[in-house]
Write an enzyme that holds these catalytic residues in place. Sequence first.
Site, mmCIF file in Angstrom:
data_model
loop_
_atom_site.group_PDB
_atom_site.id
_atom_site.type_symbol
_atom_site.label_atom_id
_atom_site.label_comp_id
_atom_site.label_asym_id
_atom_site.label_seq_id
_atom_site.Cartn_x
_atom_site.Cartn_y
_atom_site.Cartn_z
ATOM 1 N N GLU A 255 0.791 -1.228 0.000
ATOM 2 C CA GLU A 255 0.000 0.000 0.000
ATOM 3 C C GLU A 255 0.824 1.279 0.000
ATOM 4 O O GLU A 255 0.518 2.209 0.742
ATOM 5 C CB GLU A 255 -0.935 -0.036 1.219
ATOM 6 C CG GLU A 255 -0.226 0.024 2.604
ATOM 7 C CD GLU A 255 0.166 -1.323 3.184
ATOM 8 O OE1 GLU A 255 0.371 -2.283 2.411
ATOM 9 O OE2 GLU A 255 0.302 -1.413 4.416
ATOM 10 N N ASP A 358 9.554 -9.963 10.255
ATOM 11 C CA ASP A 358 9.289 -10.768 9.052
ATOM 12 C C ASP A 358 8.934 -12.219 9.422
ATOM 13 O O ASP A 358 8.172 -12.880 8.723
ATOM 14 C CB ASP A 358 10.514 -10.786 8.117
ATOM 15 C CG ASP A 358 10.494 -9.620 7.118
ATOM 16 O OD1 ASP A 358 9.400 -9.136 6.774
ATOM 17 O OD2 ASP A 358 11.587 -9.198 6.683
HETATM 18 N N1 BES Z 1 0.943 -4.400 3.798
HETATM 19 C C1 BES Z 1 0.736 -5.674 3.222
HETATM 20 C C2 BES Z 1 1.985 -6.307 2.710
HETATM 21 C C3 BES Z 1 3.060 -6.495 3.751
HETATM 22 C C4 BES Z 1 2.774 -6.880 5.038
HETATM 23 C C5 BES Z 1 4.365 -6.295 3.401
HETATM 24 C C6 BES Z 1 3.797 -7.034 5.973
HETATM 25 C C7 BES Z 1 5.387 -6.471 4.325
HETATM 26 C C8 BES Z 1 5.096 -6.843 5.616
HETATM 27 C C9 BES Z 1 -0.297 -5.638 2.089
HETATM 28 O O1 BES Z 1 -1.307 -4.720 2.288
HETATM 29 C C10 BES Z 1 -0.971 -6.983 2.021
HETATM 30 O O2 BES Z 1 -1.507 -7.380 3.006
HETATM 31 N N2 BES Z 1 -0.966 -7.635 0.879
HETATM 32 C C11 BES Z 1 -1.636 -8.891 0.693
HETATM 33 C C12 BES Z 1 -2.903 -8.651 -0.094
HETATM 34 C C13 BES Z 1 -4.123 -9.314 0.410
HETATM 35 C C14 BES Z 1 -4.348 -9.463 1.846
HETATM 36 C C15 BES Z 1 -5.349 -8.936 -0.362
HETATM 37 C C16 BES Z 1 -0.719 -9.824 -0.060
HETATM 38 O O3 BES Z 1 0.352 -9.399 -0.487
HETATM 39 O O4 BES Z 1 -1.037 -10.997 -0.194
HETATM 40 ZN ZN ZN Z 2 -2.613 -5.180 3.882
#
Ligand code: BES
Ligand code: ZN
Length: 600
Positions: A255, A358
């Site tokens: 995001e 992570d």
């Molecule tokens: N903010 C996250 C991605 C993230 C989380 C990156 C923690 C690094 C550390 C993003 O909004 C997310 O949740 N993406 C999901 C999409 C889904 C839940 C629709 C993904 O990448 O799968």
């Molecule tokens: Zn998210």
Amino acid sequence: MSGSDIDVSTLSTYKNVTVEECAISAKINWDEKNFFGTVSYTLTAHSSPIALDTSFLNVSKITWDGQELSKWEIKERQSFQGSPLEISDVPVDVKGQLSIEFSTTSDCTGLQWLEPEQTYGKKIPFMYSQCEPIHARSIFPCFDTPAIKVPFRFKIESKYPVLVSGLPVTDSEFVQKVPIPSYLFAIASGNLESKPIGPRSHVWAEPEMVKACQWEFEADVEKQLKAAEELVFPYEWGKYDVLSLPPSFCFGGMENPVNTFATPTLIAGDRTLVNVIAHELAHSWSGNLVTNSSWDHFWLNEGWTVYLERRILGKLHGEAYRNFAAIEGWHDLVEAVNKQPAQFTKLVVGLDSSQDPDDAFSTVPYEKGSTFLWYLENLVGRDSWDAFIPKYFTKFKYKSLNTEQFIETLYENFDKQTLDQVDWNLWLHTPGLPPKPEFDQTLAIPCSELASKWMNNENINSELWKKWASVSDVKDMNPLQIIVLLNTLNSALPTLNVQNTEKLAAAVGSIGELYNLTKSRNPEVLFRWLQLAVSSGVPGSKETLAKWVGGIGRMKFVRPSYVLLNKVDHELALATFESNKNFYHAICRTMVEKDLAKSS
Ligand code: BES
Ligand code: ZN
């Protein structure tokens, strides 16, 4: 309450500084594959020394209001936390400009540099960042905690077009007036072109891909933005653009303000994966305006975002659809709770400084968090809850908060008697599944009926399916229903009592052929189908999975694929990883290495 107010995932002295602005003036050096320049903070130090986070960075010069400082050092590295940059000669309690000249190194975890061959066009290199949760410190010295939010200015030189997490002022200058945390710093550069996908939105991609991207998103983005605005309040970031990255991107979406970064696997050619966009744009309120104050409270970012994502989908496709998406989410939660160590199944995880955020990452904060909000909505009633949503986001916008502040805000808005019914300790601090809400089953019934027709001993052992199975079984199902069908089949597999493994493989093979799953362009479908096929020994399927996982970088698929391959064919898993590890992003590579070490 536990879940302290201190962010244990930073080595910076963020509690003892007031930061007002961050300006980055830097250059992308394509030949050396590094990013170098100056970061300047307008700040007041309240004590001395101060420390900023760095990780594998070089620092060459530091000035305070233009005067060179000499009393600074990069301290010893503390594992994934990196090396604090300690500065002892910043004056205390006076506002000034702290400027640090830095450059990244080849160990940088936050940037990925792609060779031209790793792009669609194959002619021009590409680079992009992924900072969440704590990789910003490998790109520039910072107070790498979501508790600190400041407006940003960017001046970036590159041979190729640049996107950052701010609005463009000129080709090389950008501003982000809304205060943002370090993990929302973002940069990408390469052969990028854009096409409109809505009145305030463009999609960016390599020229070869940009038209397909436009088609994939143009029907939904503005509708989703409007739905979110109705739920919360007007969008505050100016433009909402999407950058479709090369395939090694390790998330579905990220995001980053103004420019959501997205995996190209969303371009399925059928607009079925736009829920990921709904999720990322919902972060424009939950996460980006209102931010978790540390990774202990990550559910405030992701749980709220999943909640809003499904409310948006509910507005656009009806409550039955929202309930159905929540059913799928509950399935994912059950799986995640079974896989994760107990600590990471608590909503407030209680990280300590030796735990890499992570590693703590899982579906739990997403689904347990959104289930909690679903529960609260039902407890106080939909109308009062809907009136609360904009109040909550108004109260905390431009700020960071913890779980305790969230609960306090509930008590400010709802009557005590109602809220006292909540078992806070159970929801917030107890490992495992929360109470299961009642979901509307309208869209789930056809999936479970068809799944139980397939997954019973008699059907498999006597090959009854040969008499009834046909493509018309799934002709009225939407892609989410196919996904839930496959989830149910995958969960039912271990409960079967099959006499003949070849018969099982034949039946499962037919599910793939008859229902046209084997060539699905929707990775959510293909992945679950391959899981089912590999687990039931369909000939050739593990090789297909190995080949597929070598071409995508999204960890949601890559990590469980390697775990599964490793289970059925250790050699194949290792060989596949060996030949693809340079394709993966450093974050993904590290996680798969850890997974393989754990499961072998
Ligand atoms: N903010 C996250 C991605 C993230 C989380 C990156 C923690 C690094 C550390 C993003 O909004 C997310 O949740 N993406 C999901 C999409 C889904 C839940 C629709 C993904 O990448 O799968
Ligand atoms: Zn998210």
